[in-house]
Design a protein around this motif. Structure first.
Motif, PDB file in Angstrom:
ATOM      1  N   VAL A   1       0.865  -1.180   0.000  1.00 47.36           N
ATOM      2  CA  VAL A   1       0.000   0.000   0.000  1.00 47.36           C
ATOM      3  C   VAL A   1       0.903   1.232   0.000  1.00 47.36           C
ATOM      4  O   VAL A   1       1.661   1.431   0.934  1.00 47.36           O
ATOM      5  CB  VAL A   1      -0.900   0.024   1.256  1.00 47.36           C
ATOM      6  N   PRO A   2       0.852   2.046  -1.061  1.00 43.85           N
ATOM      7  CA  PRO A   2       1.769   3.179  -1.094  1.00 43.85           C
ATOM      8  C   PRO A   2       1.372   4.257  -0.089  1.00 43.85           C
ATOM      9  O   PRO A   2       0.184   4.521   0.124  1.00 43.85           O
ATOM     10  CB  PRO A   2       1.675   3.693  -2.527  1.00 43.85           C
ATOM     11  N   ALA A   3       2.384   4.837   0.555  1.00 42.02           N
ATOM     12  CA  ALA A   3       2.140   5.912   1.513  1.00 42.02           C
ATOM     13  C   ALA A   3       2.299   7.255   0.798  1.00 42.02           C
ATOM     14  O   ALA A   3       2.488   7.297  -0.410  1.00 42.02           O
ATOM     15  CB  ALA A   3       3.118   5.791   2.659  1.00 42.02           C
ATOM     16  N   SER A   4       2.186   8.344   1.544  1.00 39.31           N
ATOM     17  CA  SER A   4       2.330   9.687   0.954  1.00 39.31           C
ATOM     18  C   SER A   4       3.496  10.395   1.623  1.00 39.31           C
ATOM     19  O   SER A   4       3.306  11.125   2.583  1.00 39.31           O
ATOM     20  CB  SER A   4       1.068  10.508   1.168  1.00 39.31           C
ATOM     21  N   TYR A   5       4.688  10.147   1.135  1.00 40.33           N
ATOM     22  CA  TYR A   5       5.849  10.751   1.762  1.00 40.33           C
ATOM     23  C   TYR A   5       6.336  11.972   0.984  1.00 40.33           C
ATOM     24  O   TYR A   5       6.102  12.089  -0.207  1.00 40.33           O
ATOM     25  CB  TYR A   5       6.997   9.736   1.845  1.00 40.33           C
TER      26      TYR A   5
END
Lengths: 453, 174
Positions: free
Chosen positions: A254-258
């Protein structure tokens, strides 16, 4: 949570660290004097695959609208076969509300060029085309001048620092578009680059496998590439110290928002402009702290989170956290380009919907029937409602059309119609009462009455 | 944009002796633009831009010449040219006023600008003044939402426009 110091805008004065009025072009010498092209040297000392690994580890997500992980995209390229491989830089910024790439190109073009050079080294690409929208005349000239400087200083061209890639000298060109929103869609951009009309292609094959001129091609947004030098310089962990992590317990897929992100804020605010913040910043913070509040002391009513194709945030979503998950939390399409359009209490939402529908009907490329016809139907219905001639039936019809056009319902090739779909649907759903008060109740006149003499 | 039709069967192409695509321009394009791409067709947009820059618009003869230069059928080049909004297949005014009509500009009053230009010059969107000086166009987002409302006059972007300062800008153009 606020960004401690500007990253992408480190050379571009921006409140709270600087003043918009002080923005001016950063020429090559100044760029180098402030640490520019150091990341390129660092990358060149590394194995190309290791560079991709760093970008992958940073979980940098594409800043052009879709938010696809950039490192992953880079690793999709097939192994080198000695033939040509291309980079297409998407500078076709035409989503209404979006004006962030323009700021990078206009004031700090070498940052983009450095990102391009690093990407070309990492992915073994020999030719880069910067596809810039036709209307960006000044920005195009700035970019061309910066490119000449870069050629002079052997960033690109024969004998460049990148050496030869795929047995060829490395080149970077500015390619001017000619006024078509759809060319910002990556495969339409490739078609346009090849000299054809900008009609999106059916995928697969994906551009990484068969893109420009049927060769492996990477397509990245300007801001994505401009972020890469900082990731190399300061490392993936630094990058991941900003933004919102993935939810507790979610798998790493699940891609995060960095990372930091440029937010272009326009509309009814006191000081609109392009600001930089961490992903996950609250919209209220952007409006109150960066933009110095709503214009004329009016009340906030609605906002577009990131370009008009993303839909709207309603009155109770003033505190929405702007990261890549904003769509899931607030029933809109997503963060998009982070071009926030703020609307005050006097805004007529029917007119907003009509404006957006007109945009999509005008910019539909005409390839897929549901989009070409559907966007235009929605525009005509909304015009009718705005003029006071709509009926309750029209509202249902709008929802039905909106729900059936786009790549998500599976009726079109690209996502243009999805933009129209989400925009109209979310405005209608979140401001239903406003639309309802503008239409008349359908009157059923019975034939028996008509036949009475 | 994609559905401009033409009357092919009876169409007369205005021709002139002197080519639109001059030898000098050909040589320049051959040297600077063609080597950029693996195919000649890819040079279509740059060639059309160059022709339009020189002549103001793209007459059919110029399209034919571009096609010959690109080693393509003329229909291919016309297909591309008709798709893009920036290519003019009929003459335009010396100054084209593109007024942005997208959301941020509409929220901040682009309509007054369009109306003001209409009043001042007596032309509606898509029309050219009789003296051939001005063409008024509505355009979608110019990417200047932070300084809305905005308009592009030829290559120059004018930001934070009001009826008064647009009026001044128009007066300053010859």
């Amino acid at each position: 949570m606020a960004l401690a110091e500007p990253v992408l805008l480190k050379r571009i004065p921006t409140p709270p660290w600087g003043d918009f009025a002080d923005r001016k072009l950063v020429p090559y010498e100044q760029y180098v004097a402030t640490g520019g092209y150091a990341a390129l040297d660092q990358a060149l000392a590394m194995d190309p695959k290791a560079v991709i690994e760093v970008v992958k580890a940073s979980e940098l997500r594409g800043r052009g609208g879709a938010g696809f992980p950039a490192g992953m995209k880079w690793s999709f390229l097939p192994p080198e076969d000695g033939g040509r491989r291309f980079l297409a830089v998407n500078a076709d910024e035409s989503e209404p509300g979006t004006f962030k790439d323009r700021v990078i190109i206009e004031y700090d073009p070498h940052l983009l060029l450095e990102g391009i050079a690093i990407c070309m080294h990492a992915c073994r690409l020999d030719t880069a085309y910067i596809y810039i929208r036709g209307e960006y005349h000044h920005q195009r000239h700035v970019l061309e001048k910066a490119l000449r400087e870069a050629y002079e200083h052997k960033i690109f061209g024969p004998g460049s620092r990148l050496g030869q890639i795929n047995g060829r000298d490395v080149h970077c060109y500015v390619h001017r578009g000619a006024g078509a929103y759809i060319c910002g869609e990556e495969t339409a951009l490739l078609e346009s680059l090849e000299g054809k009309r900008g009609w999106p292609r059916i995928k697969p094959p994906f551009p990484a496998v068969a893109g420009a001129f049927a060769r492996p091609t990477i397509i990245n947004n300007v801001e994505t590439l401009a972020t890469v030098p900082f990731i190399l310089e300061r490392g993936a962990d630094w990058f991941k110290s900003m933004g919102t992590p993935r939810p507790e317990g979610a798998p790493p897929t699940v891609p995060a928002s960095y990372g930091p992100k440029l937010f272009g804020i326009s509309g009814h605010v006191n000081r609109p402009g392009v600001y930089e913040e961490e992903l996950g910043v609250k919209m209220s913070t952007l409006i109150e702290q960066h933009c110095q509040g709503m214009r004329h002391g009016k009340k906030y009513k609605a906002a577009i989170p990131g370009g008009i194709s993303m839909g709207v945030l309603g009155p109770d979503e003033y505190d929405a956290m702007l990261d890549f998950d904003v769509g899931k939390k607030h029933n809109c399409l997503g963060l998009g380009t982070a071009g926030v359009i703020v609307m005050d209490e006097d805004t007529d939402m029917v007119a907003v919907a009509r404006n957006i529908a007109r945009f999509f009907s005008h910019e539909s490329c005409g390839q897929c029937t549901p989009c070409r016809e559907g966007t235009n139907w929605m525009y005509r219905i909304l015009k009718r409602i705005e003029a006071g001639d709509g009926t309750t039936k029209d509202l249902d019809l709008l929802l039905e059309i909106a729900g059936s056009i786009g790549a998500m319902p599976g009726t079109t090739i690209c996502g243009l119609a999805d933009g129209a779909n989400w925009a109209v649907r979310t405005i209608l759903n979140k401001f239903w009462h406003e639309f309802e008060s503008r239409v008349t109740k359908e009157r059923y006149v019975s034939l028996a009455v008509l036949n009475t003499r | 944009m994609a559905w401009i039709t033409k009357n092919s069967a009876t169409m007369q192409i205005d021709r002139r002796e002197e080519p639109y695509l001059s030898e000098a321009l050909k040589a320049k394009l051959e040297q600077e633009v063609i080597p950029r791409f693996p195919t000649r067709q890819a040079a279509t947009l740059p060639v059309l831009h160059a022709l339009q820059e020189e002549h103001g618009w793209l007459p059919y003869q110029a399209i034919e010449e571009a096609a010959e230069f690109l080693q393509l059928p003329a229909s291919r080049v016309l297909d591309t040219a008709t798709f893009y909004e920036e290519f003019w297949l009929k003459p335009k005014g010396r100054y084209v006023i593109w007024i942005c009509q997208s959301l941020s500009c509409e929220l901040l009053g682009n309509r007054q600008l369009v109306e003001a230009v209409q009043r001042k010059l007596g032309i509606g969107p898509g029309q050219t003044t009789d003296d051939g000086r001005f063409t008024l166009m509505n355009v979608e987002c110019l990417g200047s939402c932070g300084t809305a409302p905005c308009a592009l006059i030829n290559e120059k972007l004018h930001e934070n426009l009001t009826v008064e300062n647009l009026d001044r800008v128009l007066d300053s153009l010859e």
